[in-house]
Design a protein around this motif. Structure first.
Motif, PDB file in Angstrom:
ATOM      1  N   ALA A 112     -60.321 -62.478  43.380  1.00 32.07           N
ATOM      2  CA  ALA A 112     -59.108 -63.041  42.833  1.00 32.07           C
ATOM      3  C   ALA A 112     -58.787 -64.581  42.990  1.00 32.07           C
ATOM      4  N   GLY A 113     -58.522 -65.259  41.990  1.00 33.41           N
ATOM      5  CA  GLY A 113     -58.108 -66.673  42.021  1.00 33.41           C
ATOM      6  C   GLY A 113     -58.795 -67.678  42.431  1.00 33.41           C
ATOM      7  N   ARG A 114     -60.181 -67.107  42.280  1.00 35.60           N
ATOM      8  CA  ARG A 114     -61.310 -68.273  42.422  1.00 35.60           C
ATOM      9  C   ARG A 114     -62.778 -67.956  41.754  1.00 35.60           C
ATOM     10  N   TYR A 115     -63.513 -68.822  41.345  1.00 37.55           N
ATOM     11  CA  TYR A 115     -64.768 -68.581  41.152  1.00 37.55           C
ATOM     12  C   TYR A 115     -65.471 -68.477  42.176  1.00 37.55           C
TER      13      TYR A 115
ATOM     14  N   ASN B 266     -58.892 -57.266  44.527  1.00 38.42           N
ATOM     15  CA  ASN B 266     -59.936 -57.991  44.004  1.00 38.42           C
ATOM     16  C   ASN B 266     -60.302 -58.934  45.335  1.00 38.42           C
TER      17      ASN B 266
ATOM     18  N   SER C 264     -54.748 -60.303  36.313  1.00 43.23           N
ATOM     19  CA  SER C 264     -54.950 -61.469  35.837  1.00 43.23           C
ATOM     20  C   SER C 264     -55.511 -62.814  36.405  1.00 43.23           C
ATOM     21  N   ALA C 265     -55.525 -62.654  37.819  1.00 42.61           N
ATOM     22  CA  ALA C 265     -56.223 -63.648  38.729  1.00 42.61           C
ATOM     23  C   ALA C 265     -57.891 -63.319  38.826  1.00 42.61           C
ATOM     24  N   GLY C 266     -58.291 -62.206  38.075  1.00 41.13           N
ATOM     25  CA  GLY C 266     -59.883 -62.142  38.206  1.00 41.13           C
ATOM     26  C   GLY C 266     -60.434 -62.571  37.155  1.00 41.13           C
ATOM     27  N   GLU C 267     -61.779 -62.105  36.890  1.00 40.17           N
ATOM     28  CA  GLU C 267     -62.444 -62.503  35.751  1.00 40.17           C
ATOM     29  C   GLU C 267     -63.123 -60.855  35.345  1.00 40.17           C
TER      30      GLU C 267
ATOM     31  N   ARG D 122     -52.035 -55.266  39.806  1.00 41.46           N
ATOM     32  CA  ARG D 122     -51.394 -56.496  40.130  1.00 41.46           C
ATOM     33  C   ARG D 122     -52.322 -57.617  39.958  1.00 41.46           C
ATOM     34  N   SER D 123     -51.866 -58.896  39.848  1.00 42.12           N
ATOM     35  CA  SER D 123     -52.911 -60.067  39.371  1.00 42.12           C
ATOM     36  C   SER D 123     -54.038 -60.214  40.468  1.00 42.12           C
ATOM     37  N   ASP D 124     -54.135 -59.686  41.559  1.00 39.82           N
ATOM     38  CA  ASP D 124     -55.061 -59.814  42.649  1.00 39.82           C
ATOM     39  C   ASP D 124     -55.756 -58.494  42.913  1.00 39.82           C
TER      40      ASP D 124
END
Length: 193
Positions: A42-45, A39, A88-91, A158-160
């Motif tokens: 991931a980890g930011r807007y 992704n 989980s680090a995405g939206e 995975r989270s990313d």
């Protein structure tokens, strides 16, 4: 624009002989093509994300071709659906980027389909499962083809990452007898009836 990074892919085909009643002449095939990708958001807007749909288009088309082939060819496919599972680090909106690339890819491979491709999406951790809704390819009101397929992989996303999926079926649910519009009565005018 970024280079699409694929960690793994899976192709699953179920062959359904019966659901407790008499076996049909031809088993129902229900299949899923799955890809696990990085992704890039991931980890930011990130306000500008639509460009990623262009990166996803070739993947969607390749997945749709392979899935239709695994089910015996595009002419055998009667139902379809799509889904995305975001780490989980995405939206959730990142998963929505799969709508057009996944849906249009199946419509191109199956040529001439009329019904909207149903979809689902959610945020989940590794091993999460997702139900992919299915409807008839030409008429969403054909009740016999209302179906779903549960998909997921034990180590994804995975989270990313994001897991993206396409699902196709070769016919109605086994022993369908809930009434509604029959597939043989489809008018094919509006994707509904």
């Amino acid at each position: 624009m970024t280079e699409l990074k694929i960690r793994k892919r899976a192709l699953v085909v179920e062959e359904i002989f019966h659901e407790g009643g008499p076996a049909p002449d031809t088993p129902l095939l229900r299949g899923a093509a799955i890809a696990v990708i990085t992704n890039p958001f991931a980890g930011r807007y990130e306000p500008d994300i639509q460009w990623f749909m262009d990166d996803l288009r070739p993947l969607g088309l390749d997945m749709a071709k392979k899935l239709a082939e695994a089910l015996g060819g595009a002419e055998r496919v009667e139902g379809y659906g799509k889904a995305s599972l975001v780490g989980s680090a995405g939206e959730l909106e990142h998963g929505a980027l799969w709508h057009a690339p996944g849906g249009y890819a199946m419509r191109e491979v199956l040529s001439g389909t009329k019904a909207i491709v149903p979809s689902s999406k959610k945020i989940g951790g590794m091993g999460a499962r997702l139900d992919v809704p299915v409807t008839h390819v030409n008429a969403s009101y054909v009740r016999s083809h209302f179906d779903s397929m549960e998909i997921g992989l034990n180590d994804a996303p995975r989270s990313d990452e994001m897991l993206v999926a396409l699902v196709m079926t070769t016919g109605p649910r086994i022993h369908s007898r809930s009434g509604g519009l029959d597939a043989s009565a489809i008018k094919g005018e509006d994707g509904l009836r």
